[in-house]
Design an enzyme around this catalytic site. Structure first.
Site, PDB file in Angstrom:
ATOM      1  N   LYS A   1       0.640  -1.158   0.076  1.00  0.00           N
ATOM      2  CA  LYS A   1       0.116  -0.079  -0.078  1.00  0.00           C
ATOM      3  C   LYS A   1       0.792   1.275  -0.011  1.00  0.00           C
ATOM      4  CE  LYS A   1      -4.002  -1.966   2.506  1.00  0.00           C
ATOM      5  NZ  LYS A   1      -3.702  -3.261   2.183  1.00  0.00           N
TER       6      LYS A   1
ATOM      7  N   SER B   1      -7.324   3.601  -2.079  1.00  0.00           N
ATOM      8  CA  SER B   1      -7.555   3.345  -0.488  1.00  0.00           C
ATOM      9  C   SER B   1      -9.078   3.601  -0.251  1.00  0.00           C
ATOM     10  CB  SER B   1      -6.670   4.296   0.291  1.00  0.00           C
ATOM     11  OG  SER B   1      -7.098   4.728   1.564  1.00  0.00           O
ATOM     12  N   MET B   2      -9.669   2.665   0.497  1.00  0.00           N
ATOM     13  CA  MET B   2     -10.689   2.542   1.170  1.00  0.00           C
ATOM     14  C   MET B   2     -11.220   3.804   2.030  1.00  0.00           C
ATOM     15  SD  MET B   2     -12.490   0.080  -0.227  1.00  0.00           S
ATOM     16  CE  MET B   2     -13.742  -0.400   0.863  1.00  0.00           C
ATOM     17  N   GLY B   3     -10.058   4.205   2.859  1.00  0.00           N
ATOM     18  CA  GLY B   3     -10.243   5.218   3.722  1.00  0.00           C
ATOM     19  C   GLY B   3     -10.035   6.655   3.054  1.00  0.00           C
TER      20      GLY B   3
ATOM     21  N   HIS C   1      -3.691   1.714   4.908  1.00  0.00           N
ATOM     22  CA  HIS C   1      -3.154   2.997   4.317  1.00  0.00           C
ATOM     23  C   HIS C   1      -2.986   3.960   5.557  1.00  0.00           C
ATOM     24  CE1 HIS C   1      -4.771   1.270   0.620  1.00  0.00           C
ATOM     25  NE2 HIS C   1      -3.742   1.961   0.059  1.00  0.00           N
TER      26      HIS C   1
END
Length: 128
Positions: free
Chosen positions: A26, A97-99, A55
């Site tokens: 990542k 990144s999901m966040g 992340h």
């Protein structure tokens, strides 16, 4: 007379790209800002490490380190993944990144090309 702020001097000393020497991991694109009055300078940096489960792990560690002196402020402007093949001198940037959402991979690859001038550095929007 033009004088450089302490924050600007600090930002000039930050490597714009720091990633693990090999593997798939990542990465985050971080914008580092000056906190000094009248100084609106900033720099974008790439950080990617295999030890990070999320992340945010990378962002939290890097931001804590850079913000320690009180003159800099960090914000994560996206993330993704990097495939670094040191044997064939290739780096591929992709995913998101999901966040934090997807980083601007074009910006990230330009930073990596400076750090790895003899590499083939590519990016794609597909993949996770």
């Amino acid at each position: 007379m033009c004088t450089q702020t302490k924050a600007a001097a600090l930002m000039a000393s930050i490597p714009e790209a720091d990633i693990d020497p090999t593997g798939v991991f990542k990465y985050v694109l971080i914008r580092v800002h000056s906190k000094e009055e009248g100084d609106d300078s900033s720099v974008d940096i790439v950080r990617g490490y295999a030890w990070a489960e999320y992340h945010a792990d990378i962002y939290d560690k890097v931001a804590e380190e850079l913000e320690k002196g009180g003159q800099l402020d960090c914000e994560c402007i996206g993330g993704g993944r990097i495939k670094h093949d040191c044997q064939s001198k290739k780096i591929h940037v992709y995913g998101y990144s999901m966040g934090f959402g997807k980083a601007n991979h074009a910006v990230s690859t330009e930073k990596l090309k400076v750090r790895y001038p003899t590499y083939e550095v590519t990016w794609a929007d597909e993949g996770y």
